[in-house]
Scaffold this active site. Structure first.
Site, PDB file in Angstrom:
ATOM      1  N   ASP A  67     -44.496   6.452  22.028  1.00 14.42           N
ATOM      2  CA  ASP A  67     -43.429   7.403  22.342  1.00 14.42           C
ATOM      3  C   ASP A  67     -42.730   7.080  23.655  1.00 14.42           C
ATOM      4  O   ASP A  67     -43.192   6.238  24.435  1.00 14.42           O
ATOM      5  CB  ASP A  67     -44.005   8.833  22.367  1.00 14.42           C
ATOM      6  N   ASP A 136     -52.652  20.598  23.520  1.00 12.95           N
ATOM      7  CA  ASP A 136     -52.288  21.436  22.370  1.00 12.95           C
ATOM      8  C   ASP A 136     -52.567  20.721  21.045  1.00 12.95           C
ATOM      9  O   ASP A 136     -52.131  21.170  19.991  1.00 12.95           O
ATOM     10  CB  ASP A 136     -50.810  21.848  22.456  1.00 12.95           C
ATOM     11  N   GLU A 143     -45.724  17.390  18.353  1.00 13.18           N
ATOM     12  CA  GLU A 143     -46.182  18.709  18.774  1.00 13.18           C
ATOM     13  C   GLU A 143     -46.665  19.517  17.571  1.00 13.18           C
ATOM     14  O   GLU A 143     -46.338  19.188  16.422  1.00 13.18           O
ATOM     15  CB  GLU A 143     -45.033  19.448  19.468  1.00 13.18           C
TER      16      GLU A 143
HETATM   17  C1  GLP Z   1     -48.839  12.764  26.488  1.00 12.94           C
HETATM   18  C2  GLP Z   1     -48.569  11.586  25.543  1.00 12.94           C
HETATM   19  C3  GLP Z   1     -49.687  11.404  24.583  1.00 12.94           C
HETATM   20  C4  GLP Z   1     -50.988  11.530  25.345  1.00 12.94           C
HETATM   21  C5  GLP Z   1     -51.179  12.950  25.773  1.00 12.94           C
HETATM   22  C6  GLP Z   1     -52.372  13.161  26.689  1.00 12.94           C
HETATM   23  O1  GLP Z   1     -47.895  13.740  26.448  1.00 12.94           O
HETATM   24  N1  GLP Z   1     -47.345  11.642  24.842  1.00 12.94           N
HETATM   25  O2  GLP Z   1     -49.575  10.160  23.916  1.00 12.94           O
HETATM   26  O3  GLP Z   1     -52.054  11.171  24.536  1.00 12.94           O
HETATM   27  O4  GLP Z   1     -50.016  13.503  26.301  1.00 12.94           O
HETATM   28  O5  GLP Z   1     -52.100  12.745  27.989  1.00 12.94           O
HETATM   29  P1  GLP Z   1     -53.239  12.475  29.057  1.00 12.94           P
HETATM   30  O6  GLP Z   1     -53.982  11.288  28.584  1.00 12.94           O
HETATM   31  O7  GLP Z   1     -52.505  12.206  30.347  1.00 12.94           O
HETATM   32  O8  GLP Z   1     -54.068  13.695  29.098  1.00 12.94           O
END
Ligand code: GLP
Length: 261
Positions: A67, A136, A143
């Site tokens: 993404d 979430d 989402e």
């Molecule tokens: C982000 C990314 C995800 C990621 C998630 C968790 O928003 N788009 O790909 O897995 O949130 O993030 P983190 O690893 O910093 O907790």
């Protein structure tokens, strides 16, 4: 789904690194799906170390990131492009032309998303998809409510995700509302998925994804339908799993021919 619980994120990252490096060694032209965020940072650091010290060769691998934020260019400090350059791309021998990240500045977003899907198909599909988990339950930026049949497209972030990710942005800087993300069906088409989740902030999302009903309201639950998924957790992220003891017993008592880690 194989659930592997290790005492710490560091140990879980070591197992993830063994799985990813083995994939690359066994199939040097592997197609890897890459995730950003705090969770896979140690995995990338360990892969960089293996590249430097043990000759792990990524020269023939292809990568597709999950993404990117709409409106952020590759040089924006909070862009996922910049993250990947910082933690992985600038330290290993991936071939520039085989690195793919959704373009946050694409003029025609639907056309760009369709082309991204086409590139994944032309590369032969994703062999190993690395995934984090949103608090979430989101995968990539899918989402809650995302269609389980979705493909790469634009999505609107929830306020919770924008707040979670505000720490990566400068003081007073607005977290974008829109993103481009691989879809849940894109992720599900990967031949193997590796979901990493660490810390107590992920415990609810982990329990809902692993032991709750499969529902678009918890995108991570999609992985229950995936034939080859490993879920790597630290103890805190596994705290709300009702069958944690069973998963641990399974992991510690595999038949010898199955102990591949
Ligand atoms: C982000 C990314 C995800 C990621 C998630 C968790 O928003 N788009 O790909 O897995 O949130 O993030 P983190 O690893 O910093 O907790």
């Amino acid at each position: 789904m194989e659930v592997i619980i290790l005492p710490t994120a560091e140990e879980a990252s070591e197992v993830a690194t063994r799985l990813v490096s083995r994939q690359i060694r066994e199939k040097p032209d592997s197609v890897l799906g890459l995730a950003t965020g705090g969770t896979p940072k140690r995995l990338y650091e360990m892969l960089v170390r293996m590249h430097r010290e043990e000759g792990l060769d990524l020269g023939r691998a292809t990568t597709f990131n999950l993404d990117e934020y709409v409106g952020l260019g590759p040089d924006h400090p909070a862009s996922y492009h910049r993250f990947m350059v910082k933690y992985l791309f600038s330290h290993v021998n991936l071939t520039r032309e085989r690195i793919h990240i959704p373009d946050g500045l694409a003029a025609d977003v639907p056309a760009h998303c369709a082309a991204y899907e086409q590139s994944i198909r032309e590369a032969g599909g994703i062999d190993l998809q690395i995934l984090g988990l949103g608090s979430d339950g989101h995968l990539g930026f899918n989402e809650p409510g995302s269609s389980l049949a979705s493909r790469t497209r634009i999505k609107t972030l929830t306020e919770r995700t924008r707040n979670d990710n505000a720490r990566y942005f400068g003081e007073g800087e607005e977290v974008p509302h829109h993103v481009i993300t691989m879809g849940l069906a894109t992720i599900a088409a990967s031949r193997m998925c590796l979901l990493l989740a660490f810390g107590k902030a992920k415990a609810e999302a982990v329990a809902a994804s692993v032991e709750g009903p499969v529902t678009a309201s918890v995108p991570g639950s999609l992985l229950q339908f995936h034939p080859r998924t490993k879920v790597l957790l630290d103890t805190e992220a596994a705290a709300l799993l009702t069958r944690a003891d069973y998963y641990q017993w399974v992991y510690n008592n595999k038949p010898a021919w199955q102990t591949d880690l």
